[in-house]
Design a protein around this motif. Structure first.
Motif, short mmCIF file in Angstrom:
data_model
loop_
_atom_site.label_atom_id
_atom_site.label_comp_id
_atom_site.label_asym_id
_atom_site.label_seq_id
_atom_site.Cartn_x
_atom_site.Cartn_y
_atom_site.Cartn_z
N GLY A 101 0.81 -1.21 0.00
CA GLY A 101 0.00 0.00 0.00
C GLY A 101 0.84 1.26 0.00
N GLU A 102 1.79 1.34 0.91
CA GLU A 102 2.64 2.52 1.02
C GLU A 102 3.48 2.73 -0.22
N GLY A 103 4.00 1.62 -0.77
CA GLY A 103 4.85 1.73 -1.95
C GLY A 103 4.08 2.23 -3.16
N VAL A 104 2.86 1.70 -3.36
CA VAL A 104 2.05 2.12 -4.51
C VAL A 104 1.63 3.58 -4.36
N GLN A 105 1.16 3.95 -3.18
CA GLN A 105 0.71 5.32 -2.96
C GLN A 105 1.86 6.31 -3.06
N GLY A 106 3.03 5.90 -2.64
CA GLY A 106 4.18 6.80 -2.69
C GLY A 106 4.86 6.83 -4.04
N GLY A 107 4.38 6.00 -4.98
CA GLY A 107 4.95 6.00 -6.33
C GLY A 107 6.34 5.41 -6.40
N GLU A 108 6.69 4.56 -5.45
CA GLU A 108 8.03 3.97 -5.45
C GLU A 108 8.12 2.84 -6.47
N ALA A 109 9.30 2.68 -7.03
CA ALA A 109 9.53 1.58 -7.97
C ALA A 109 9.59 0.26 -7.22
N PRO A 110 9.05 -0.80 -7.80
CA PRO A 110 9.05 -2.11 -7.12
C PRO A 110 10.44 -2.55 -6.67
N HIS A 111 11.46 -2.33 -7.52
CA HIS A 111 12.79 -2.81 -7.14
C HIS A 111 13.35 -2.03 -5.96
N THR A 112 12.92 -0.76 -5.81
CA THR A 112 13.37 0.03 -4.67
C THR A 112 12.78 -0.52 -3.37
N VAL A 113 11.50 -0.85 -3.42
CA VAL A 113 10.84 -1.44 -2.25
C VAL A 113 11.45 -2.80 -1.93
N ALA A 114 11.71 -3.58 -2.98
CA ALA A 114 12.29 -4.91 -2.78
C ALA A 114 13.65 -4.81 -2.12
N ARG A 115 14.47 -3.86 -2.59
CA ARG A 115 15.81 -3.72 -2.01
C ARG A 115 15.72 -3.31 -0.54
N ALA A 116 14.76 -2.44 -0.22
CA ALA A 116 14.58 -2.03 1.17
C ALA A 116 14.17 -3.20 2.05
N ILE A 117 13.34 -4.08 1.51
CA ILE A 117 12.91 -5.26 2.27
C ILE A 117 14.10 -6.19 2.52
N VAL A 118 14.91 -6.39 1.49
CA VAL A 118 16.09 -7.25 1.64
C VAL A 118 17.04 -6.68 2.67
N ASN A 119 17.29 -5.39 2.60
CA ASN A 119 18.19 -4.75 3.57
C ASN A 119 17.64 -4.88 4.99
N ARG A 120 16.33 -4.74 5.12
CA ARG A 120 15.72 -4.87 6.44
C ARG A 120 15.89 -6.28 6.98
N MET A 121 15.70 -7.27 6.12
CA MET A 121 15.86 -8.66 6.55
C MET A 121 17.30 -8.95 6.95
N LEU A 122 18.25 -8.41 6.18
CA LEU A 122 19.66 -8.64 6.50
C LEU A 122 20.04 -7.95 7.80
N SER A 123 19.51 -6.74 8.01
CA SER A 123 19.87 -6.01 9.23
C SER A 123 19.37 -6.70 10.49
N GLN A 124 18.27 -7.45 10.35
CA GLN A 124 17.74 -8.18 11.50
C GLN A 124 18.65 -9.29 11.95
N HIS A 125 19.56 -9.71 11.06
CA HIS A 125 20.46 -10.83 11.38
C HIS A 125 21.91 -10.39 11.50
N ASP A 126 22.15 -9.06 11.45
CA ASP A 126 23.54 -8.60 11.61
C ASP A 126 24.01 -8.87 13.04
N PRO A 127 25.25 -9.32 13.22
CA PRO A 127 25.78 -9.54 14.56
C PRO A 127 25.94 -8.23 15.32
N PRO A 128 25.73 -8.20 16.60
CA PRO A 128 25.90 -6.95 17.38
C PRO A 128 27.34 -6.50 17.34
N GLU A 129 27.54 -5.16 17.30
CA GLU A 129 28.89 -4.61 17.27
C GLU A 129 29.55 -4.69 18.65
N GLY A 130 30.89 -4.75 18.64
CA GLY A 130 31.63 -4.78 19.90
C GLY A 130 31.79 -6.17 20.41
#
Length: 314
Positions: free
Chosen positions: A285-314
């Motif tokens: 919904g947000e992507g369509v209403q905001g006029g974002e390109a599908p690949h841009t939304v897809a890349r954001a989803i992938v980055n979000r999934m990867l960030s959820q599994h990044d090891p904690p720093e330190g």
């Protein structure tokens, strides 16, 4: 392996068809079964493919009879079109193989394609592993029969048999767009019909034009009448010869490694698709209403999934 899966496998190895059926049903339903241990003696996985009407089921039945006469234990995975009402297999192939239903050395399983293109069911790799672990000598995988694009079987089988029939169009045209490249053995079935000799000549001419590396397997073109039982022994010999050549040349091991890699990749992608589904649904919904390109939304989803599994720093 869970205790339940281990007990089912032990029972299946002892001859319980009920236990074997439960393992295969679990594989079809996508249940996460731990890998079955592979015995030292690996089954020969033979794929049979070709357009509808070439006689794949009849050839599979005749081949099974010849293999049983040689003392082999045979499992058959018959991939049928999915029912539009239940999603299950229509069981046409199993009906045509009813002569083997009472043979304790033969196991027949119909599997629904469930809309998957390429002629196979998604559960075929898991099913072949289970049947291998149970102890079958040969596993015959008969594809749906969807035409020239039906090439998935090449990645699932040790030996791929492509069937043609006289009177079903130009023989060379029938082998274009993939089928010629995946064939380890070419069979002109219904060879007792008019035009069979011409079909054999056409296919052999096409093969002579194909590039072939030195020492590569020379694909035989066999004239077979599965219904009459003629030429079936030559087909069995060709399968054995190909297996021996592939083993000696190392092609068999390379093909099995590629098969393992493809299944791992498919499993990873399936797992990622399942985990990404809620994020995709929430972003539509947000992507369509905001006029974002599908690949841009897809890349954001992938980055979000990867960030959820990044090891904690330190």
């Amino acid at each position: 392996m869970t205790d339940d899966a281990a007990s089912l496998l032990a029972a299946a190895r002892s001859g319980s068809r009920r236990a074997l059926a439960r393992l295969l049903t679990a594989a079809e339903n996508g249940v996460d079964l731990p890998d079955c241990p592979v015995p030292a003696r690996r089954a020969h996985v033979v794929g049979l493919t070709g357009a509808p009407g070439v006689g794949k089921s009849t050839t599979t039945a005749a081949l099974t009879r010849a293999l049983r006469d040689a003392g082999r234990h045979v499992a058959i995975l018959a991939i049928d079109p999915s029912s539009p009402f239940t999603g299950g297999a229509l069981l046409g192939d199993r009906i045509r193989m009813s002569d083997h239903a009472a043979d304790p050395g033969v196991y027949i399983r119909s599997m629904a394609a469930r809309g998957r293109l390429g002629g196979l069911a998604a559960a075929v790799p898991a099913a072949t592993r289970i049947l291998d672990a149970v102890g079958f000598d040969v596993i015959l995988v008969e594809t749906v029969g969807v035409g020239q694009s039906e090439i998935d079987i090449a990645s699932a089988a040790d030996t791929t048999v492509v069937l043609l029939a006289p009177g079903m169009g130009d023989g060379i045209q029938a082998t274009k767009a993939g089928l010629l490249e995946i064939a380890d053995v070419l069979v002109v079935n219904k060879a007792d019909r008019p035009g069979a000799d011409a079909a054999v000549r056409d296919v052999r001419s096409a093969l002579r034009l194909a590039a072939r590396e030195p020492g590569a397997w020379r694909v035989p073109v066999l004239a077979v009448s599965a219904a009459a039982g003629t030429g079936v022994d030559a087909l069995v010999t060709a399968l054995e010869d190909h297996l021996q050549h592939a083993t000696t040349s190392g092609a068999l091991e390379r093909r099995r490694v590629q098969r393992w890699r493809a299944e791992v990749e498919a499993t990873v992608l399936g797992e990622l698709r399942e985990r990404a589904a809620p994020l995709v649904a929430a972003s539509v919904g947000e992507g369509v209403q905001g006029g974002e390109a599908p690949h841009t939304v897809a890349r954001a989803i992938v980055n979000r999934m990867l960030s959820q599994h990044d090891p904690p720093e330190g």
